[in-house]
Design a protein around this motif. Sequence first.
Motif, short mmCIF file in Angstrom:
data_model
loop_
_atom_site.label_atom_id
_atom_site.label_comp_id
_atom_site.label_asym_id
_atom_site.label_seq_id
_atom_site.Cartn_x
_atom_site.Cartn_y
_atom_site.Cartn_z
N ARG A 188 4.29 -13.21 -10.78
CA ARG A 188 5.44 -12.31 -10.71
C ARG A 188 5.56 -11.49 -11.99
N PHE A 198 8.07 -8.40 -11.09
CA PHE A 198 9.33 -8.94 -10.56
C PHE A 198 10.04 -9.75 -11.64
N PRO A 233 8.29 -2.90 -10.90
CA PRO A 233 7.14 -3.11 -10.00
C PRO A 233 6.59 -1.80 -9.44
N TYR A 234 7.50 -0.84 -9.14
CA TYR A 234 7.02 0.38 -8.47
C TYR A 234 6.28 1.32 -9.41
N VAL A 255 -0.50 -2.51 -9.25
CA VAL A 255 -0.89 -3.76 -8.61
C VAL A 255 -0.08 -3.91 -7.33
N ASN A 256 -0.59 -4.66 -6.38
CA ASN A 256 0.16 -4.93 -5.15
C ASN A 256 0.07 -6.40 -4.80
N THR A 257 1.08 -6.85 -4.07
CA THR A 257 1.24 -8.28 -3.82
C THR A 257 1.17 -8.58 -2.34
N PHE A 316 2.72 -11.35 -0.21
CA PHE A 316 3.74 -12.35 -0.45
C PHE A 316 3.48 -13.61 0.35
N ASP A 328 5.62 -15.34 2.06
CA ASP A 328 6.21 -15.25 3.41
C ASP A 328 5.81 -13.92 4.07
N ALA A 359 6.56 -11.02 3.87
CA ALA A 359 7.56 -9.98 3.59
C ALA A 359 7.29 -8.69 4.35
N ARG A 400 -1.41 -3.86 4.18
CA ARG A 400 -0.34 -3.06 3.58
C ARG A 400 -0.51 -2.97 2.07
N ALA A 401 -0.99 -4.07 1.47
CA ALA A 401 -1.18 -4.06 0.02
C ALA A 401 -2.46 -3.29 -0.36
N VAL A 405 -2.82 1.04 -0.36
CA VAL A 405 -2.39 1.88 -1.48
C VAL A 405 -3.33 1.77 -2.68
N LEU A 453 11.62 -8.98 0.82
CA LEU A 453 11.45 -7.65 1.43
C LEU A 453 11.78 -6.56 0.43
N GLY A 508 9.55 -2.50 -3.55
CA GLY A 508 9.28 -2.10 -4.93
C GLY A 508 7.81 -2.21 -5.25
N ASP A 509 7.19 -3.28 -4.77
CA ASP A 509 5.77 -3.52 -5.01
C ASP A 509 4.92 -2.38 -4.44
N GLY A 527 5.79 0.63 -4.25
CA GLY A 527 6.02 1.89 -4.94
C GLY A 527 7.37 2.52 -4.72
#
Lengths: 346, 315
Positions: A56, A61, A81-82, A86-88, A90, A92, A94, A155-156, A159, B216, B221-222, B224
């Motif tokens: 995190r 985060f 984070p934005y 990097v992308n996560t 999750f 669960d 998410a 999804r991660a 991008v 979520l 945010g992750d 972007g």
Amino acid sequence: MHAPAPTSAVPAVRFAGVARHFGAVRAVDGVDLSIAPGEFFAMLGPSGSGKTTCLRLIAGFEQPDAGHIEIFGETVEGLPPYRRPVNTVFQDYALFPHLSVGENVAYGLKVRGVARAEREKLAREALALVKLAGLEARRPAQLSGGQRQRVALARALVVRPKVLLLDEPLGALDLKLREEMQVELKSLQRALGLSFVFVTHDQGEALSMADRVAVFNEGRIVQVGPPETVYERPANRFVAAFVGAANVIEPDMAVALGAASGLYSLRPEKIALLAPGVPAPDGAAAIEASVVDVSYQGAVRRLAVRTTAGVALTAAVPASHRAPASGDSVRLAIPLGALMPMEAET
Amino acid sequence: MSLATFDLPSPREGALRRFSDLLLRRGHLIVLLLLAPPLIWLGLVYLGSLFVFLGQSIFSIDEFSGTIVREPTTATLLELFRPANFDILMRTVGIATAVTLLCAVIAFPIAYYAARYAGPRAKAAFYLAVMMPLWSSYLVKVYGWKLLLAKEGAISWFAGRLGLDGALDAWLSLPLVGGPSLSVSYTGMVLTFTYLWLPFMILPVQAALERVPASLIEAAGDLGAGPGYTFRSVILPLAMPGVVAGAVFTFSLTLGDYIVPQIIGTSALVLGQAVYTLQGTAGNIPLAAAFSLVPILVMALFLTLAKRTGAFDAM
């Protein structure tokens, strides 16, 4: 066969003395680490060991209370984070429940202002990459756990992150699916050449997928290295017990076996059963023990034994051997070369 | 003591125990037993009498004798579209819409704080603060607001001290929302209604926001999205079922109320007052029934529109 250990190249992720405290809890307590570009890096540890907090911290985060974090040479402390490359994925997953699978995957592209036709095309490609082509119109609620995981991955990845972070990615899947995904994640990582950083409490998962494993305990990294090293040569008592339940040989026992005084680890599968009357092979010590418990595990039988000196050991012997029963006296051969020295304890 | 010799006496057999067995074997029996009383209450007493009353709207009243003519006719329903009656409907729906929007705008930040940031103690205090106004008498609160809104009341006094009396006068001189003083204007009415029904908006919105997993918001945010985009694309759509549920309360409570407009507001009637007068002094039950149909139709329309716009997609 390992990805290169971090060398002169700019590391994908670098931690220097990073700490993160929650009240009195030192979740991350002075962590240094360096993850190479293109490396599959596992953070392994029990729950509460600080591995997820480290992930995190990379994602943004959490912000560190002390220390320094760089992603490809750029300082990221204070960046939300934005604003991080990097992308996560999750734990669960998410996934946004009010959006379709296609819209979920395209979300990051929409944020970046990619035109509709282009982002739909990229989302389709990303879904094909994770073998979910044609499911764009579904809702996340209509997918199985394994499919949701793939959507989260797509999804991660769509991008184009510089580092992909995975938080217990396989934790919620059943065994067969988990093994399939291990293979797939690894080949995906190879194909994309991306740094993957993944958090797990499952040592099997860490050993089978990662190029390097960092073992966490109580907010610190206690050992970093290739899976073979962490497994074969645990650095201390904690790693020996947590990664594959190795025996710990105390100094007095080591001396009794004929080795130099010191703390050693000994893998259960290195211990052999000796037939009655057969002397121990060269370089091995024979000891007498009584069997406390036998458990059959398919390929091996796990014997819990107690030596005449009262030391509890675990041995894994091939299941094809005749099985001793609880209470039997057995002779064990311990190859001295299998005793791996560990850090002395203060 | 070994486990094998450890023996508990069996419970005694009895009629009650056999009855429990029966209920356990026949699951639907217990459901029937438990649901029968509330279903009779809701179905027969409540909905039954409501439909009987609404059914009156197809009758009409004899203009000379004042007695109800029990012959089906659309005349009574069409009377709703007479300018005087239609004005009442539009006025009431307008006020209810304003109250609902104001409630939503005020409630959202409060609910968001309670759902996402409040610790256990702050949350307990929040529930107390939101619920407490509901425990005190409705009339006391309305009369309290009449005093606050009066020409010499606290609000105009504060406005004077802050040098805003000019702004207040300018607002009161506006057509429609203005009036001689806040206590006899639509503005005052809307403020009072908003105060009264605010808890009914806060609680469902808070419940909806609490069901939005923190991951979520992190995921947005992750990927972007800045805070504003995250709010628009994730938080608001997922909280929409709660907003709609709250709006159902604030909207329908405002549509049916006939006391606040009597104490605060203009002399023009609203729907609740119309029904009250028609079924009481005027004895025009059919027209009162026709008026009562309107809130039900409006709510049905509102919910249909909400569903169309995808407000329930996240449920």
